[in-house]
Write an enzyme that holds these catalytic residues in place. Structure first.
Site, PDB file in Angstrom:
ATOM      1  N   CYS A 551       9.811   2.020  -2.273  1.00 49.03           N
ATOM      2  CA  CYS A 551      10.701   1.092  -1.581  1.00 49.03           C
ATOM      3  C   CYS A 551      10.161   0.711  -0.208  1.00 49.03           C
ATOM      4  CB  CYS A 551      12.096   1.695  -1.446  1.00 49.03           C
ATOM      5  SG  CYS A 551      12.143   3.231  -0.484  1.00 49.03           S
ATOM      6  N   ALA A 552       9.298   1.561   0.364  1.00 48.33           N
ATOM      7  CA  ALA A 552       8.730   1.298   1.690  1.00 48.33           C
ATOM      8  C   ALA A 552       7.215   1.146   1.636  1.00 48.33           C
ATOM      9  CB  ALA A 552       9.107   2.418   2.651  1.00 48.33           C
TER      10      ALA A 552
END
Length: 583
Positions: A551-552
Site C-alpha cells: 500500500c506504501a
C-alpha cells in the site's frame, strides 16, 4: 464603357471568390478524407501489432504538431478537464441495438461486399444507430477539445491522436487527470462550502473525503453497497476503514496507502474467474472477457448481475483515475468496446482462437453447402442481445433456421457469426461496465489510445523484459538508517541486477502489488518506492525474511551480514509471492 468595365471587375471578383472558396473546400475535404483513411490504417495496424510504432514521428509534414516542438507542460495549452463528458451514454445497439461490425479481411476482397450487404431494413436501422453513435462521439470529442487553448492541437488530438507518440499521450492523459483532481479532490473548497453553509451540522465529521467502512471477509459486497451508489462522486478521495473478523476497526489512518491496498484486494477478488458468480471468463490467450452466462439460468437475476458489472467499471475507472496499476489483462474485443469501437472478424482470434481457425478453414472449401449449415448459432443471448438463461440455438437473422449456407451467402454467414460472438454476446454486460467506467473516466480521454495502449494504461507495459533497475534506483527513498553508500545497499542493487527478468517482475509485484512498471517511469509512483531498514533486538536478523507494505510501495529489509544471505532471503520472499505475512 465604365459600367461594362465595373461589371467585368465584379464578375471577375466573384469568380475569384468562388474559386478560392472551392479551393478551400477541396482542401478541407482532402484533409478529412486523408484523416479518415489514416485512422482506418492505424486501427488495422494496432490490431496486428502491439508494440511496433505505426508512423515515424520524423516523417510528419507538419513538424509543429510533433512532440519535439510541444513543451511537456503545455500540450497546446491545457485548460483543465471538463466534467460534462464523464456521464456520456453509450451507443452500442441495434436500431436501439448493436452497432454494425466491419469485416476486416485481407484474404478475399471479393467477400467484402457480401459481408456488408445484409438487408435493407438492417441497413437502415444500422445507419440510424451509427448516426446516433457518431453524434455522441462528436459531443464527447468537443468536451476534450474544449480543454485546450490551441484549437489546432485540440482538433489533432480528437481527430488523429496517434499523431503524438504514445508516451506524450500518456503525459497528456495524466495532465487531464491532474486538472480534474484539482476540482474533485479540492478539500479546502469543500471546507469553505461547509463554513459558509447556513447549517454547519449538514456536514458531520467533515474531512473532505468519502468515508467507507469495509469488512475484510465481506470485501466485495460491502464495497459494492457503499461505492456503487456514489457514481461520479467516486472521483473524490476515499478514506477506507477496515473492520476485522472480530468486528472492530483496524488501527491506522488512511493517508492513501490503505486505499491502494483496498483497491488491489478488491480488483483481485472482483476479476477472479474463479468467483462463484464468474463475472469474467478466461480466453485461450489468458485474457479476461465478460461471461455471457454469469446470470445462471434465471433471467430475472440479470439486473443484479448488470449492477455488479457497473460497479466493476467504476472500480477499474477509479484505479485508472488514481494511476494505480492493476494486474487484470483484458481481451482485445472487450477493450475495443470500452473505446466505443466495433469489433471485426479478425478480432475473433483474440476471443476464441480455435473457433476463429475453424471459421477461416471453411473459406477454403469448394462445396460449403455440403456441411448442412444454417444461419444459426449456439449462444446464451438471442440476436437482439436478450438473455436466454442458458445456451440455446438462436437465429442469426430472421428465419435463419431455414436458411442454408452456400457459396453465395457464405460471407454474410461469416459476418453474422463474428458479429454475434463479438458485438452481441456480452454487449449488455459491457454496456453496464461502461456506464460505471465513464462515470470516472470520460470516453474522449481514453479514445486518445488504441485497445492495446489502453491495456498498458491499466496494467503497465508487459512488453518490457524485467524492470528498469537504474530508473528504480534513481527514485528509491531510503529510510530507517539505510543510505546509498552502505555495503548493504550496494549488495541490494547488485542482487536486483543479477535477478532474471521474471524474478525482477516478481520483486516489483512483491513491493508494489503490480509486476509491471509505470509507463512514465518509477518516479510517477505515489508514494515513491522506499526501502526501510528492519532491526532486531535479539540479534537474529539473518533469520528474518524481507516483508513489504504494497500500500506504501515499501520494502522492509533486514540488515543482513552478507550479500549471499541477502540474495537467498530476498529471492525466497519474492518467489513465495507473499508480503505482509512473511516473517
Amino acid at each position: 464603357h465604365i459600367f461594362t468595365t465595373s461589371e467585368q471587375q465584379i464578375n471577375a471578383q466573384h469568380k475569384y471568390e468562388d474559386g478560392s472558396r472551392n479551393y478551400r473546400n477541396a482542401r478541407v475535404e482532402l484533409f478529412l478524407s486523408g484523416t479518415k483513411l489514416w485512422n482506418s490504417l492505424y486501427v488495422r495496424w494496432t490490431r496486428m501489432s502491439k508494440s511496433s510504432p505505426f508512423c515515424n514521428e520524423n516523417l510528419w509534414w507538419w513538424p509543429r504538431i510533433t512532440s519535439q516542438s510541444i513543451p511537456n507542460q503545455s500540450f497546446g495549452g491545457l485548460m483543465g478537464a471538463n466534467e460534462s463528458g464523464a456521464n456520456a451514454d453509450v451507443a452500442l445497439n441495434d436500431g436501439s441495438a448493436y452497432a454494425p461490425m466491419d469485416v476486416d479481411d485481407d484474404s478475399d476482397d471479393d467477400g467484402i461486399e457480401h459481408n456488408r450487404t445484409i438487408t435493407s431494413g438492417q441497413s437502415r436501422s444500422s445507419g440510424s444507430a451509427v448516426e446516433g453513435q457518431n453524434a455522441v462521439q462528436d459531443e464527447e470529442d468537443d468536451v476534450l477539445a474544449s480543454s485546450f487553448r490551441d484549437p489546432k492541437m485540440a482538433r489533432v488530438l480528437t481527430g488523429c491522436p496517434q499523431a503524438l507518440p504514445f508516451e506524450r499521450r500518456v503525459s497528456l492523459f495524466n495532465s487531464l487527470l491532474s486538472a480534474d483532481k484539482a476540482k474533485t479532490q479540492d478539500e479546502m473548497r469543500d471546507l469553505r462550502r461547509m463554513m459558509m453553509a447556513a447549517d454547519p451540522e449538514e456536514f458531520p465529521n467533515f474531512n473532505g473525503r468519502e468515508q467507507v467502512r469495509v469488512r475484510r471477509d465481506h470485501l466485495f459486497n460491502d464495497s459494492m453497497n457503499q461505492l456503487n451508489s456514489m457514481g461520479s462522486r467516486l472521483r473524490k478521495r476515499v478514506q477506507i476503514t477496515f473492520i476485522n473478523q472480530h468486528g472492530t476497526e483496524e488501527p491506522g489512518i488512511d493517508g492513501g496507502g490503505v486505499f491502494k491496498e483496498f483497491l488491489d484486494d478488491l480488483i483481485k477478488d472482483a476479476f477472479d474467474p474463479g468467483r462463484d458468480d464468474r463475472l469474467f471468463s478466461v480466453s485461450p490467450m489468458e485474457t479476461l472477457f465478460v461471461n455471457v452466462l454469469a446470470g445462471g439460468k434465471n433471467p430475472s437475476s440479470q439486473s443484479n448481475i448488470l449492477a455488479k458489472y457497473e460497479f466493476l467499471g467504476r472500480v477499474l475507472g477509479k484505479a485508472l483515475y488514481e494511476s494505480i496499476l492493476v494486474e487484470p489483462q483484458f481481451c482485445l474485443p472487450f477493450l475495443q468496446m470500452l473505446l466505443g469501437k466495433p469489433n471485426t472478424l479478425d478480432d475473433l482470434k483474440h476471443l476464441d482462437t480455435e473457433f476463429y481457425r475453424h471459421l477461416r478453414s471453411l473459406r477454403k472449401m469448394e462445396n460449403v453447402s455440403e456441411l448442412g449449415l444454417t444461419f444459426e448459432i449456439t449462444s446464451g443471448v438471442d440476436r437482439n442481445g436478450h438473455y436466454l438463461g442458458g445456451l440455446k440455438t438462436v437465429d442469426l437473422c430472421a428465419g435463419g433456421a431455414s436458411m442454408e449456407v452456400h457459396k453465395t451467402n457464405f460471407f454474410r454467414y461469416l459476418y453474422l457469426v463474428a458479429h454475434h460472438k463479438l458485438n452481441v454476446e456480452g454487449a449488455q454486460q459491457t454496456k453496464a461496465f461502461l456506464r460505471g467506467f465513464r462515470d470516472i473516466i470520460p470516453a474522449s480521454w481514453v479514445r486518445l489510445f488504441s485497445a492495446n495502449e489502453l491495456q498498458k494504461l491499466i496494467s503497465g507495459d508487459d512488453a518490457m523484459k524485467g524492470i528498469d533497475v537504474e530508473g528504480l534506483r534513481k527514485c528509491m527513498v531510503y529510510a530507517g538508517g539505510y543510505h546509498t553508500s552502505q555495503p548493504m545497499m550496494i549488495w541490494f542493487w547488485e542482487v536486483i541486477h543479477e535477478m532474471t527478468s521474471d524474478q525482477q517482475c516478481k520483486f516489483l509485484r512483491f513491493m508494489t502489488s503490480c509486476s509491471r512498471q509505470p509507463l512514465l517511469g518509477f518516479e510517477v509512483l505515489v508514494p515513491l518506492p522506499c526501502v526501510q531498514q528492519v532491526r532486531s533486538e535479539d540479534g537474529s536478523v539473518d533469520s528474518k525474511l524481507p516483508t513489504a507494505a504494497t500500500c506504501a510501495n515499501l520494502l522492509k529489509l533486514p540488515l543482513y551480514g552478507s550479500k549471499q544471505i541477502l540474495k537467498e532471503k530476498l529471492l525466497y520472499a519474492v518467489e513465495s509471492g507473499a508480503g505482509f505475512e512473511l516473517t
